[in-house]
Design a protein around this motif. Structure first.
Motif, PDB file in Angstrom:
ATOM      1  N   ALA A 142       5.829   1.777   4.480  1.00 51.28           N
ATOM      2  CA  ALA A 142       4.448   2.254   4.390  1.00 51.28           C
ATOM      3  C   ALA A 142       3.643   1.841   5.625  1.00 51.28           C
ATOM      4  O   ALA A 142       2.605   2.446   5.914  1.00 51.28           O
ATOM      5  N   ARG A 143       4.120   0.829   6.353  1.00 52.03           N
ATOM      6  CA  ARG A 143       3.384   0.345   7.525  1.00 52.03           C
ATOM      7  C   ARG A 143       4.027   0.764   8.840  1.00 52.03           C
ATOM      8  O   ARG A 143       3.358   0.849   9.863  1.00 52.03           O
ATOM      9  N   VAL A 151      17.033  -1.644   7.970  1.00 49.42           N
ATOM     10  CA  VAL A 151      16.689  -1.456   9.380  1.00 49.42           C
ATOM     11  C   VAL A 151      15.173  -1.352   9.543  1.00 49.42           C
ATOM     12  O   VAL A 151      14.587  -1.944  10.460  1.00 49.42           O
ATOM     13  N   ILE A 152      14.529  -0.619   8.658  1.00 52.54           N
ATOM     14  CA  ILE A 152      13.066  -0.487   8.730  1.00 52.54           C
ATOM     15  C   ILE A 152      12.398  -1.854   8.559  1.00 52.54           C
ATOM     16  O   ILE A 152      11.446  -2.193   9.278  1.00 52.54           O
ATOM     17  N   GLY A 169       0.794  -1.225   0.000  1.00 50.14           N
ATOM     18  CA  GLY A 169       0.000   0.000   0.000  1.00 50.14           C
ATOM     19  C   GLY A 169       0.821   1.266   0.000  1.00 50.14           C
ATOM     20  O   GLY A 169       0.358   2.309   0.476  1.00 50.14           O
ATOM     21  N   VAL A 170       2.042   1.197  -0.536  1.00 49.94           N
ATOM     22  CA  VAL A 170       2.876   2.388  -0.611  1.00 49.94           C
ATOM     23  C   VAL A 170       2.172   3.449  -1.461  1.00 49.94           C
ATOM     24  O   VAL A 170       1.684   3.137  -2.562  1.00 49.94           O
ATOM     25  N   PHE A 193      10.377  -7.509  13.697  1.00 48.43           N
ATOM     26  CA  PHE A 193      10.529  -7.895  15.103  1.00 48.43           C
ATOM     27  C   PHE A 193       9.700  -7.037  16.055  1.00 48.43           C
ATOM     28  O   PHE A 193       9.968  -6.996  17.252  1.00 48.43           O
ATOM     29  N   GLY A 194       8.699  -6.371  15.528  1.00 46.13           N
ATOM     30  CA  GLY A 194       7.704  -5.734  16.371  1.00 46.13           C
ATOM     31  C   GLY A 194       8.053  -4.372  16.915  1.00 46.13           C
ATOM     32  O   GLY A 194       7.448  -3.937  17.909  1.00 46.13           O
ATOM     33  N   ALA A 195       8.988  -3.661  16.301  1.00 54.68           N
ATOM     34  CA  ALA A 195       9.289  -2.302  16.750  1.00 54.68           C
ATOM     35  C   ALA A 195       8.141  -1.368  16.389  1.00 54.68           C
ATOM     36  O   ALA A 195       7.377  -1.621  15.447  1.00 54.68           O
TER      37      ALA A 195
END
Length: 319
Positions: A220-221, A185-186, A90-91, A192-194
């Motif tokens: 996008a999320r 990193v994103i 959904g970008v 991992f739930g950041a």
């Protein structure tokens, strides 16, 4: 009696028009007044230093203008897999470019279908034009144009994390200038739930097309914030109860000893070359290292982030 003084200079000598010679009677007071300190060389209009300073100002103004123009310009994500992944995620996109005469496969068909369903313009362009649009990237005949990234504010990032119902987990990048590392990193942070990623406003990679591609659309999320002053942001978060942990080769503990993982946490990652800056390191409550074989000196910033976040996620699942 006035005028009868015999002091030298008190009486006018016969045959001369010159007045008294002792004292000036205040006539020279104005002539002796200073004109103030000498202006700096840069402030003298006809000095070479002034011309150099003016040229430097104009160059800086042009650089800032180019930077603003680049920030406002749309980015183009290149490659079949990255384009499909971004459309699935959904970008926000404004146009899908398809090179004329390409061999369409399932990925191209899916990209066109997803773009059409979302009302995104599908444009057929020449391969030469697509090369120009993607700035020579390996596009495989397809490119997705996206608007400039809309960064969140660090305060909004923390507020959303606190409202999630679990202990906040944020990632801060200090001096990571490679957009591929930022995108990776994103992606790891989302896996991992950041709750989000924060980058400094200066000397840092931004959400370019390369970062979008590496993140595989997860940007996008997962909210990404931009901090005007990263050190100040970390100190503000510490005052609100978050523990600041920095990745450092000479850390005070190893990742296996990270007992802070289950509480509100900020993981700070420095650049692969110089690591954490001095002020950021001083803002950390603790530093953590990753045990490695002696033959390996360091890990890529995004890989190191993934290792630490995986350990944090494991400990949180077990608690």
């Amino acid at each position: 009696m006035a005028g009868n003084s015999q002091r030298r200079g008190a009486m006018r000598k016969p045959g001369t028009k010159k007045g008294a010679v002792t004292g000036s009677g205040g006539q020279r007071r104005k002539a002796l007044e200073g004109k103030g300190p000498t202006p700096r060389a840069e402030d003298r209009p006809y000095h070479p230093a002034h011309r150099r300073a003016e040229m430097a100002k104009r160059s800086e103004a042009k650089r800032v203008q180019r930077s603003k123009a680049a920030a406002a310009a749309p980015e183009t994500i290149a490659g079949r897999n990255p384009v499909v992944e971004c459309l699935r995620a959904g970008v926000p996109a404004t146009a899908l470019h398809i090179a004329t005469g390409i061999d369409a496969d399932d990925r191209v068909a899916e990209a066109v279908s997803l773009a059409t369903d979302r009302g995104i313009s599908v444009l057929e362009v020449s391969r030469t034009e697509l090369d120009r649009i993607t700035q020579g990237a390996m596009h495989q005949g397809i490119g997705l144009q996206v608007p400039p990234f809309d960064y969140a504010h660090p305060d909004d990032l923390l507020a959303a994390a606190q409202e999630s119902g679990r202990a906040p987990l944020l990632v801060a990048l200090d001096g990571v200038t490679d957009p591929r590392n930022l995108g990776a990193v994103i992606r790891s942070a989302a896996a991992f739930g950041a709750d989000g990623v924060v980058v400094p406003q200066r000397r840092s990679a931004g959400l370019t097309a390369v970062a979008w591609r590496t993140s595989a659309g997860t940007a996008a999320r997962l909210p990404v914030a931009k901090a005007t002053n990263l050190t100040r942001t970390l100190k503000d978060w510490a005052k609100q109860g978050l523990m600041i942990v920095g990745l450092d080769a000479d850390g005070s503990m190893t990742v296996d000893e990270l007992e802070l993982a289950t509480g509100p946490l900020v993981v700070v990652v420095g650049s692969e070359g110089r690591g954490l800056s001095r002020l950021v390191r001083e803002s950390c409550d603790a530093t953590v290292s990753i045990p490695m074989a002696s033959e390996v000196e360091s890990l890529n910033a995004s890989v190191a982030t993934g290792v630490v976040l995986a350990e944090v996620a494991r400990r949180r699942r077990a608690s």
